[in-house]
Design a protein around this motif. Structure first.
Motif, PDB file in Angstrom:
ATOM      1  N   LEU A 251       0.832  -1.206   0.000  1.00  0.00           N
ATOM      2  CA  LEU A 251       0.000   0.000   0.000  1.00  0.00           C
ATOM      3  C   LEU A 251       0.864   1.252   0.000  1.00  0.00           C
ATOM      4  O   LEU A 251       0.582   2.225  -0.709  1.00  0.00           O
ATOM      5  CB  LEU A 251      -0.916  -0.017   1.222  1.00  0.00           C
ATOM      6  CG  LEU A 251      -1.808   1.207   1.445  1.00  0.00           C
ATOM      7  CD1 LEU A 251      -2.674   1.482   0.229  1.00  0.00           C
ATOM      8  CD2 LEU A 251      -2.667   1.011   2.689  1.00  0.00           C
ATOM      9  N   MET A 252       1.944   1.240   0.766  1.00  0.00           N
ATOM     10  CA  MET A 252       2.845   2.404   0.840  1.00  0.00           C
ATOM     11  C   MET A 252       3.478   2.706  -0.510  1.00  0.00           C
ATOM     12  O   MET A 252       3.473   3.859  -0.971  1.00  0.00           O
ATOM     13  CB  MET A 252       3.935   2.134   1.886  1.00  0.00           C
ATOM     14  CG  MET A 252       4.949   3.277   2.023  1.00  0.00           C
ATOM     15  SD  MET A 252       6.280   2.899   3.196  1.00  0.00           S
ATOM     16  CE  MET A 252       7.235   1.712   2.231  1.00  0.00           C
ATOM     17  N   PHE A 253       4.010   1.675  -1.176  1.00  0.00           N
ATOM     18  CA  PHE A 253       4.655   1.896  -2.471  1.00  0.00           C
ATOM     19  C   PHE A 253       3.643   2.336  -3.534  1.00  0.00           C
ATOM     20  O   PHE A 253       3.976   3.100  -4.433  1.00  0.00           O
ATOM     21  CB  PHE A 253       5.391   0.639  -2.918  1.00  0.00           C
ATOM     22  CG  PHE A 253       6.571   0.299  -2.046  1.00  0.00           C
ATOM     23  CD1 PHE A 253       7.475   1.269  -1.673  1.00  0.00           C
ATOM     24  CD2 PHE A 253       6.778  -1.000  -1.578  1.00  0.00           C
ATOM     25  CE1 PHE A 253       8.564   0.980  -0.862  1.00  0.00           C
ATOM     26  CE2 PHE A 253       7.858  -1.309  -0.770  1.00  0.00           C
ATOM     27  CZ  PHE A 253       8.754  -0.315  -0.405  1.00  0.00           C
ATOM     28  N   TRP A 254       2.411   1.854  -3.423  1.00  0.00           N
ATOM     29  CA  TRP A 254       1.365   2.291  -4.354  1.00  0.00           C
ATOM     30  C   TRP A 254       1.055   3.777  -4.135  1.00  0.00           C
ATOM     31  O   TRP A 254       0.932   4.536  -5.105  1.00  0.00           O
ATOM     32  CB  TRP A 254       0.101   1.454  -4.150  1.00  0.00           C
ATOM     33  CG  TRP A 254      -1.067   1.961  -4.941  1.00  0.00           C
ATOM     34  CD1 TRP A 254      -1.276   1.815  -6.292  1.00  0.00           C
ATOM     35  CD2 TRP A 254      -2.182   2.722  -4.442  1.00  0.00           C
ATOM     36  NE1 TRP A 254      -2.448   2.435  -6.658  1.00  0.00           N
ATOM     37  CE2 TRP A 254      -3.022   2.994  -5.542  1.00  0.00           C
ATOM     38  CE3 TRP A 254      -2.551   3.172  -3.183  1.00  0.00           C
ATOM     39  CZ2 TRP A 254      -4.215   3.698  -5.411  1.00  0.00           C
ATOM     40  CZ3 TRP A 254      -3.722   3.884  -3.052  1.00  0.00           C
ATOM     41  CH2 TRP A 254      -4.547   4.141  -4.158  1.00  0.00           C
ATOM     42  N   MET A 255       0.927   4.180  -2.880  1.00  0.00           N
ATOM     43  CA  MET A 255       0.632   5.581  -2.587  1.00  0.00           C
ATOM     44  C   MET A 255       1.754   6.493  -3.063  1.00  0.00           C
ATOM     45  O   MET A 255       1.510   7.576  -3.616  1.00  0.00           O
ATOM     46  CB  MET A 255       0.413   5.756  -1.083  1.00  0.00           C
ATOM     47  CG  MET A 255      -0.875   5.139  -0.581  1.00  0.00           C
ATOM     48  SD  MET A 255      -1.100   5.302   1.216  1.00  0.00           S
ATOM     49  CE  MET A 255      -1.303   7.089   1.383  1.00  0.00           C
ATOM     50  N   ILE A 256       3.002   6.058  -2.883  1.00  0.00           N
ATOM     51  CA  ILE A 256       4.140   6.845  -3.344  1.00  0.00           C
ATOM     52  C   ILE A 256       4.102   6.989  -4.867  1.00  0.00           C
ATOM     53  O   ILE A 256       4.485   8.032  -5.421  1.00  0.00           O
ATOM     54  CB  ILE A 256       5.462   6.189  -2.897  1.00  0.00           C
ATOM     55  CG1 ILE A 256       5.628   6.311  -1.377  1.00  0.00           C
ATOM     56  CG2 ILE A 256       6.661   6.837  -3.596  1.00  0.00           C
ATOM     57  CD1 ILE A 256       6.791   5.518  -0.821  1.00  0.00           C
ATOM     58  N   THR A 257       3.614   5.947  -5.541  1.00  0.00           N
ATOM     59  CA  THR A 257       3.533   5.964  -7.007  1.00  0.00           C
ATOM     60  C   THR A 257       2.463   6.919  -7.509  1.00  0.00           C
ATOM     61  O   THR A 257       2.682   7.657  -8.478  1.00  0.00           O
ATOM     62  CB  THR A 257       3.246   4.545  -7.541  1.00  0.00           C
ATOM     63  OG1 THR A 257       4.325   3.674  -7.176  1.00  0.00           O
ATOM     64  CG2 THR A 257       3.103   4.552  -9.063  1.00  0.00           C
ATOM     65  N   VAL A 258       1.289   6.916  -6.863  1.00  0.00           N
ATOM     66  CA  VAL A 258       0.167   7.698  -7.389  1.00  0.00           C
ATOM     67  C   VAL A 258       0.191   9.154  -6.933  1.00  0.00           C
ATOM     68  O   VAL A 258      -0.467  10.002  -7.557  1.00  0.00           O
ATOM     69  CB  VAL A 258      -1.188   7.062  -6.992  1.00  0.00           C
ATOM     70  CG1 VAL A 258      -1.300   5.659  -7.578  1.00  0.00           C
ATOM     71  CG2 VAL A 258      -1.384   7.032  -5.480  1.00  0.00           C
ATOM     72  N   ILE A 259       0.921   9.456  -5.873  1.00  0.00           N
ATOM     73  CA  ILE A 259       0.999  10.851  -5.408  1.00  0.00           C
ATOM     74  C   ILE A 259       2.032  11.606  -6.256  1.00  0.00           C
ATOM     75  O   ILE A 259       3.198  11.228  -6.283  1.00  0.00           O
ATOM     76  CB  ILE A 259       1.397  10.932  -3.921  1.00  0.00           C
ATOM     77  CG1 ILE A 259       0.319  10.301  -3.038  1.00  0.00           C
ATOM     78  CG2 ILE A 259       1.626  12.386  -3.499  1.00  0.00           C
ATOM     79  CD1 ILE A 259       0.692  10.225  -1.573  1.00  0.00           C
ATOM     80  N   PRO A 260       1.624  12.660  -6.963  1.00  0.00           N
ATOM     81  CA  PRO A 260       2.576  13.430  -7.779  1.00  0.00           C
ATOM     82  C   PRO A 260       3.668  14.041  -6.908  1.00  0.00           C
ATOM     83  O   PRO A 260       3.390  14.594  -5.839  1.00  0.00           O
ATOM     84  CB  PRO A 260       1.701  14.531  -8.403  1.00  0.00           C
ATOM     85  CG  PRO A 260       0.299  14.026  -8.293  1.00  0.00           C
ATOM     86  CD  PRO A 260       0.259  13.203  -7.041  1.00  0.00           C
ATOM     87  N   SER A 261       4.919  13.924  -7.346  1.00  0.00           N
ATOM     88  CA  SER A 261       6.021  14.500  -6.575  1.00  0.00           C
ATOM     89  C   SER A 261       7.203  14.752  -7.486  1.00  0.00           C
ATOM     90  O   SER A 261       7.226  14.323  -8.638  1.00  0.00           O
ATOM     91  CB  SER A 261       6.442  13.565  -5.423  1.00  0.00           C
ATOM     92  OG  SER A 261       6.955  12.349  -5.935  1.00  0.00           O
ATOM     93  N   PHE A 262       8.199  15.442  -6.960  1.00  0.00           N
ATOM     94  CA  PHE A 262       9.406  15.742  -7.717  1.00  0.00           C
ATOM     95  C   PHE A 262      10.546  15.926  -6.724  1.00  0.00           C
ATOM     96  O   PHE A 262      10.384  16.489  -5.655  1.00  0.00           O
ATOM     97  CB  PHE A 262       9.244  17.001  -8.586  1.00  0.00           C
ATOM     98  CG  PHE A 262       8.364  18.047  -7.985  1.00  0.00           C
ATOM     99  CD1 PHE A 262       8.875  19.004  -7.132  1.00  0.00           C
ATOM    100  CD2 PHE A 262       7.008  18.054  -8.240  1.00  0.00           C
ATOM    101  CE1 PHE A 262       8.068  19.960  -6.556  1.00  0.00           C
ATOM    102  CE2 PHE A 262       6.182  19.016  -7.670  1.00  0.00           C
ATOM    103  CZ  PHE A 262       6.716  19.972  -6.832  1.00  0.00           C
TER     104      PHE A 262
END
Length: 320
Positions: A251-262
């Motif tokens: 779940l954590m890695f999925w959230m990191i993937t879908v949350i836009p970041s830079f």
């Protein structure tokens, strides 16, 4: 607002501001678990007492992760411009280097195509999207499993809504991936895509067997990454049950993937999400441990290969 102004606003104002906000929220999460000094001392003791062989395994899994991604890239290039595994490896590292300085790692393709002939670069850029899509689908699968597990433990409206959105998105991505040849057919009748219609035909070269092989490698890579994280947090004294940790990590890695970041913001996003799932839910005995493990995995699997990729870029330019 021109392109340069937008870039300055994004990289030098919004990114640092978002990072500061997230780091402040992370600090508040850590405070709720008790004294920071005591947690740091506990982390230090766990590090010194940890099994050195298992710690070495954590570090050695990083190049395994890079090699798996390189194997995917080599497989995709077989239909465009066959290369050796070593060249695919170097190409992958330079891609990571470029991705670190672009929003949501969209610069990955720019680094990977540097080693290819000019006539094949656009086709290869499209192949990068196929590789990334295979990894995204696997991440969604584990993210959905993690959401179901999380909903069972902590029933609520938001986990349920996120689960519904993730299921719909995963089905659409899976259909697009399995019938990726339809994208090439669709583009043929679109005038605004006429410049890339021919390169897009490369999508028809990938058989169903090729696509499934990519998914399997992506699955192994995700499992390696997750095992690396779980092994490290438990070595550092988090005392997270492996089965629970596996689902929550997905779940954590999925959230990191879908949350836009830079770049800079990514540092804050990773810490905040890790804290939200492991610290706020009281799954981890030590909040500093979770943050330390999260940032260590980030350094090993993204920052370190990015630095090596940067050296390779400079070396290639000097050689030319």
């Amino acid at each position: 607002m021109n392109k340069t102004t937008k870039k300055i606003l994004l990289n030098y104002i919004l990114a640092p501001a978002l990072m500061c906000i997230l780091l402040w929220l992370i600090y508040k999460q850590v405070q709720l678990k008790g004294g920071i000094r005591e947690q740091l001392n506990d982390l230090k003791e766990q590090w010194q007492a940890g099994n050195k062989i298992l710690l070495a395994i954590v570090f050695m899994l990083a190049p395994v992760n890079w090699l798996l991604e390189s194997a995917k890239w080599k497989m995709l290039l077989q239909k465009i411009e066959p290369v050796s595994l070593l060249k695919a490896f170097a190409s992958t590292l330079t891609g990571i280097s470029f991705s670190m300085i672009t929003p949501n790692k969209i610069g990955d393709f720019a680094g990977r195509i540097l080693y290819l002939n000019n006539k094949n670069k656009l086709r290869a850029a499209i192949a990068v999207l196929v590789s990334n899509l295979s990894q995204t689908i696997v991440t969604y699968i584990f993210g959905i499993a993690g959401l179901i597990f999380f909903y069972v433990l902590y029933p609520g409206r938001w986990p349920l809504l996120a689960l519904g959105g993730a299921l719909i998105s995963a089905l659409l991505l899976a259909f697009l991936y399995i019938r990726i040849d339809l994208v090439a057919q669709w583009a043929q009748n679109r005038q605004w895509l006429r410049k890339i219609v021919i390169p897009l035909q490369v999508l028809k070269r990938y058989s169903r067997r090729n696509l499934i092989s990519l998914l399997l490698i992506s699955l192994v890579r995700f499992c390696v990454y997750t095992f690396q994280f779980l092994l490290l947090i438990n070595l550092l004294g988090a005392d997270v049950p492996w089965i629970t940790g596996f689902f929550i990590s997905g779940l954590m890695f999925w959230m990191i993937t879908v949350i836009p970041s830079f770049f800079l913001a990514d540092l804050g996003v990773r810490g905040f999400v890790a804290g939200l799932l492991f610290i706020d839910t009281a799954l981890a005995a030590n909040s500093i441990t979770i943050l330390a493990a999260s940032y260590t995995i980030w350094l090993l699997n993204l920052v370190l290969p990015a630095l090596i990729g940067s050296v390779l870029i400079v070396t290639a330019r000097i050689a030319r």
